[in-house]
Design a protein around this motif. Structure first.
Motif, PDB file in Angstrom:
ATOM      1  N   ALA A 163      51.721  54.199  -4.707  1.00  0.00           N
ATOM      2  CA  ALA A 163      50.727  54.072  -3.717  1.00  0.00           C
ATOM      3  C   ALA A 163      51.182  53.212  -2.479  1.00  0.00           C
ATOM      4  CB  ALA A 163      49.531  53.673  -4.327  1.00  0.00           C
ATOM      5  N   LEU A 164      51.499  52.110  -2.784  1.00  0.00           N
ATOM      6  CA  LEU A 164      51.891  50.973  -1.926  1.00  0.00           C
ATOM      7  C   LEU A 164      52.987  51.598  -0.863  1.00  0.00           C
ATOM      8  CD1 LEU A 164      51.835  47.901  -3.714  1.00  0.00           C
ATOM      9  CD2 LEU A 164      49.871  48.686  -2.148  1.00  0.00           C
ATOM     10  N   THR A 165      54.132  52.533  -1.402  1.00  0.00           N
ATOM     11  CA  THR A 165      55.122  53.045  -0.876  1.00  0.00           C
ATOM     12  C   THR A 165      54.504  53.990   0.040  1.00  0.00           C
ATOM     13  OG1 THR A 165      56.649  52.506  -2.593  1.00  0.00           O
ATOM     14  CG2 THR A 165      57.273  54.218  -1.124  1.00  0.00           C
ATOM     15  N   VAL A 166      53.537  54.633  -0.260  1.00  0.00           N
ATOM     16  CA  VAL A 166      53.147  55.920   0.353  1.00  0.00           C
ATOM     17  C   VAL A 166      52.312  55.368   1.672  1.00  0.00           C
ATOM     18  CG1 VAL A 166      51.296  57.644   0.693  1.00  0.00           C
ATOM     19  CG2 VAL A 166      52.784  57.723  -1.297  1.00  0.00           C
ATOM     20  N   VAL A 167      51.759  54.097   1.364  1.00  0.00           N
ATOM     21  CA  VAL A 167      50.890  53.592   2.652  1.00  0.00           C
ATOM     22  C   VAL A 167      51.803  52.919   3.548  1.00  0.00           C
ATOM     23  CG1 VAL A 167      49.547  51.752   3.196  1.00  0.00           C
ATOM     24  CG2 VAL A 167      48.742  53.105   1.272  1.00  0.00           C
ATOM     25  N   GLY A 168      52.819  52.338   3.048  1.00  0.00           N
ATOM     26  CA  GLY A 168      53.891  51.826   3.811  1.00  0.00           C
ATOM     27  C   GLY A 168      54.534  52.912   4.696  1.00  0.00           C
ATOM     28  N   ALA A 169      54.772  53.743   4.052  1.00  0.00           N
ATOM     29  CA  ALA A 169      55.650  54.937   4.857  1.00  0.00           C
ATOM     30  C   ALA A 169      54.749  55.632   6.006  1.00  0.00           C
ATOM     31  CB  ALA A 169      56.252  55.948   3.685  1.00  0.00           C
ATOM     32  N   ALA A 170      53.735  55.785   5.743  1.00  0.00           N
ATOM     33  CA  ALA A 170      52.512  56.454   6.545  1.00  0.00           C
ATOM     34  C   ALA A 170      52.562  55.414   7.797  1.00  0.00           C
ATOM     35  CB  ALA A 170      51.367  56.653   5.819  1.00  0.00           C
TER      36      ALA A 170
END
Length: 222
Positions: A163-170
């Motif tokens: 989830a942290l990766t998704v937020v960071g990528a977005a």
């Protein structure tokens, strides 16, 4: 070429690193380009002031954390222990970096480092240790551990890291669009609200079948 020393030189190198690493990548950006952009004559300036590339990256991220922690801390204190509220707190703090070119560059950098947070091993990266961010991660995990849909520890740690990766990528992609002058598909308010909803759905997805069933199904994969 002007020569400086001490804190002023460190700040120039950090600012230059933000530009180089955002454009060329944390591992692809050349330290000599950082030194040149910072206006330093000594080719070993990064090693002298930060010890290594990793030390310079940590300094860049420490400054970024200092800014966002100021936004995050009061929001976290006021947030209830509910997943949507905690994710809104996270996304709101991250979005504060979208306001400036410097923040946008740092979002592009931090997205490359999301796997280094330490969430999977419960060993925070030094730039996160003791910060509101780490407390936020712990509170989000606690929500995932609560009944009635409690997830086992390995699964919830993996999901939180993802989830942290998704937020960071977005956030990094949004920052790239702003830096490049590209018109985003959605307005920022909708983008942020959808990011909270999407991340919440990821974290709250039903637990898959048991490990035994999963291992059996793998045998059917050619």
């Amino acid at each position: 070429m002007a020569r400086t020393s001490g804190p002023e030189t460190r700040e120039k190198l950090i600012r230059a690193a933000e530009e180089i690493f955002a454009a060329q990548g944390v591992h692809g950006g050349q330290l000599r380009d950082v030194v040149a952009l910072a206006g330093q004559a000594n080719p070993s300036a990064v090693q002298y002031h930060f010890g290594s590339r990793e030390g310079l990256v940590d300094a860049v991220m420490a400054g970024r954390q200092l800014r966002t922690n100021e936004v995050l801390a009061p929001l976290l204190d006021a947030a209830p222990d509910e997943l949507p509220a905690l994710l809104t707190t996270l996304v709101t703090a991250e979005a504060s970096e979208l306001r400036t070119a410097r923040g946008r560059r740092c979002l592009r950098i931090s997205a490359q480092l999301s796997h280094e947070s330490g969430v999977r091993t419960r060993t925070p990266h030094p730039t996160l240790d003791g910060t509101p961010y780490w407390r936020l991660f712990e509170r989000i995990e606690a929500c995932l551990a609560a009944p009635p849909a409690a997830l086992p520890e390995p699964l919830r740690l993996e999901r939180l890291d993802l989830a942290l990766t998704v937020v960071g990528a977005a956030m990094a992609d949004r920052a790239r669009q702003y830096l490049d002058g590209v018109e985003p598909l959605t307005g920022e308010a909708l983008f942020l609200a959808d990011l909270v909803a999407t991340t919440s759905a990821l974290l709250r997805a039903a637990q898959p079948r048991s490990g035994e069933d999963t291992e059996t199904s793998r045998k059917d994969i050619p």
